[in-house]
Write an enzyme that holds these catalytic residues in place. Structure first.
Site, PDB file in Angstrom:
ATOM      1  CG  HIS A 154       9.715  -6.271  -1.351  1.00  0.00           C
ATOM      2  ND1 HIS A 154      10.717  -6.886  -0.770  1.00  0.00           N
ATOM      3  CD2 HIS A 154       8.965  -7.239  -2.099  1.00  0.00           C
ATOM      4  CE1 HIS A 154      10.691  -8.331  -1.325  1.00  0.00           C
ATOM      5  NE2 HIS A 154       9.687  -8.349  -2.014  1.00  0.00           N
ATOM      6  CG  ASP A 190       7.000 -13.178  -0.275  1.00  0.00           C
ATOM      7  OD1 ASP A 190       6.069 -12.959  -0.669  1.00  0.00           O
ATOM      8  OD2 ASP A 190       8.095 -13.070  -0.982  1.00  0.00           O
ATOM      9  CG  HIS A 192      10.841 -12.190  -3.351  1.00  0.00           C
ATOM     10  ND1 HIS A 192       9.713 -12.577  -3.549  1.00  0.00           N
ATOM     11  CD2 HIS A 192      11.706 -12.332  -4.454  1.00  0.00           C
ATOM     12  CE1 HIS A 192       9.680 -13.032  -4.956  1.00  0.00           C
ATOM     13  NE2 HIS A 192      11.237 -12.876  -5.392  1.00  0.00           N
ATOM     14  CG  ASP A 279       6.634 -15.483  -3.474  1.00  0.00           C
ATOM     15  OD1 ASP A 279       6.630 -15.859  -2.176  1.00  0.00           O
ATOM     16  OD2 ASP A 279       7.005 -14.435  -3.828  1.00  0.00           O
TER      17      ASP A 279
HETATM   18  C1  OKP Z   1       7.294  -9.484  -4.383  1.00  0.00           C
HETATM   19  B1  OKP Z   1       7.091 -10.217  -3.117  1.00  0.00           B
HETATM   20  C2  OKP Z   1      13.705  -9.876 -10.971  1.00  0.00           C
HETATM   21  C3  OKP Z   1      12.689  -8.765 -10.708  1.00  0.00           C
HETATM   22  C4  OKP Z   1      12.020  -8.932  -9.289  1.00  0.00           C
HETATM   23  C5  OKP Z   1      10.486  -7.934  -7.849  1.00  0.00           C
HETATM   24  C6  OKP Z   1       9.893  -9.129  -7.275  1.00  0.00           C
HETATM   25  C7  OKP Z   1       9.208  -8.643  -6.182  1.00  0.00           C
HETATM   26  C8  OKP Z   1       8.228  -9.626  -5.213  1.00  0.00           C
HETATM   27  N1  OKP Z   1      14.060  -9.937 -12.397  1.00  0.00           N
HETATM   28  N2  OKP Z   1      10.779  -8.456  -9.251  1.00  0.00           N
HETATM   29  O1  OKP Z   1       7.877 -10.416  -2.131  1.00  0.00           O
HETATM   30  O2  OKP Z   1       6.398 -11.527  -3.631  1.00  0.00           O
HETATM   31 ZN    ZN Z   2       7.911 -12.410  -2.827  1.00  0.00          ZN
END
Ligand code: OKP
Ligand code: ZN
Length: 334
Positions: A154, A190, A192, A279
């Site tokens: 990110h 991932d 996300h 995840d």
């Molecule tokens: C990092 B990685 C939702 C908050 C989200 C950030 C998530 C970051 C994930 N309420 N918080 O891609 O695993």
């Molecule tokens: Zn993630």
């Protein structure tokens, strides 16, 4: 398989995060590393490749901010971790006047990524682990794994966010290019979208960025990862996004993965880098796919069948107890 990790990566320990409007325990905890290390072979400490490869991806002013933010916050009299709370986004000017509160907004994309006392040290050695993994593959290893933590995908050229400070995989990819590789493919699996990696290589024709992730219409990071994003300039057609609905299980996942892998084959890269996040796991506490432990071996085998030299870089995965088994299941296919 060689696995790289530096003990200093554990020094980053934020206290809490703002999650859906509540303060909660920080999900990206050092315990994640313990779970993974229990399930894999012994780790090797990376050598120090210096700040050069980091500066090849991130701007000098951003790196300066990262190094000093925690101390500046403390010097301003604050007791907790440094977290931004004002962003210069609504037709504001990018003013610089040395106020830490203002700089936090300038250099971050969210409020879930605190800077704690040793964040810079941890992030620095984390990036060294990623570089060491790609260096091992350039040296002839078929594959290598960087046990990165905190994650990196990110973080953009000049911003942090999503638990990420330095973009480990982008630093590794640029290191490979600078070492003479002509074309590098990055596959991000991932849960996300890897917005930082996408931003860093947005206009690049020599780096293909492909991501499978939860549809940003429902999931973080919302503003990136939609399927109409293709890159610009020399990078046009070298960004490819596969947003998937919440609830996606292995069969639908493999259909998207097959499309991603065929785009990688067409690109004919010299090297493949994988942003691996566990995840996507069914029991992940912040995510909503239905991937199970045994499925990671299948995903790994599909990717390994490309037959490319491959460096795997750890990203997310927050079901701590299962994280080690899920990661080991994926790595076993290489
Ligand atoms: C990092 B990685 C939702 C908050 C989200 C950030 C998530 C970051 C994930 N309420 N918080 O891609 O695993
Ligand atoms: Zn993630």
């Amino acid at each position: 398989m060689r696995i790289f990790f530096d003990e200093r990566q554990l020094l980053h320990v934020p206290a809490r995060e703002l999650h859906n409007g509540d303060w909660t325990d920080y999900a990206e905890t050092p315990a994640r590393v313990g779970s993974i290390r229990k399930a894999i072979d012994a780790v090797l400490a990376p050598r120090d490749f210096g700040e050069g490869p980091i500066a090849a991806v991130h701007s000098p002013d951003y790196l300066d901010f990262l190094k000093h933010a925690a101390n500046r916050w403390r010097d301003a009299g604050r007791t907790g971790d440094a977290i931004g709370y004002v962003w210069p986004v609504v037709r504001r000017r990018p003013l610089k006047f040395g106020r830490i509160d203002a700089d936090l907004g300038q250099y971050s994309m969210d409020a879930s990524t605190p800077l704690a006392a040793e964040t810079w040290t941890a992030a620095y050695w984390n990036a060294q682990s990623a570089i060491a993994a790609v260096d091992a593959v350039l040296g002839g290893e078929r594959s290598a794994f960087a046990l990165c933590r905190p994650p990196g995908h990110h973080a953009g050229p000049d911003y942090l966010g999503g638990y990420c400070y330095l973009n480990n995989i982008a630093i590794a990819a640029q290191f490979a290019i600078d070492a003479g590789q002509k074309r590098v493919a990055i596959l991000d699996v991932d849960y996300h979208h890897g917005n930082g990696t996408q931003d860093i290589f947005w206009e690049r024709g020599d780096v293909l960025f492909i991501s499978l992730h939860a549809d940003p219409v429902t999931d973080y990071p919302f503003y990136w990862g939609h399927k109409d994003e293709h890159g610009e300039g020399d990078g046009t057609g070298h960004t490819l996004n596969f947003p998937l609905p919440r609830g996606t299980a292995i069969d639908a996942y493999r259909v998207a993965l097959a499309n991603a892998l065929s785009a990688i084959r067409t690109f004919e890269p010299d090297l493949l880098l994988i942003s691996f996040g566990a995840d996507t796991f069914a029991d992940d506490p912040i995510s909503f796919f239905q991937i199970h432990t045994k499925d990671y071996a299948v995903i790994g085998a599909d990717i390994a069948a490309l037959g490319l030299p491959t460096a795997i870089i750890m990203e997310g995965g927050y079901a701590v107890d299962a994280l080690g088994e899920n990661t080991a299941s994926f790595l076993a296919s290489f």
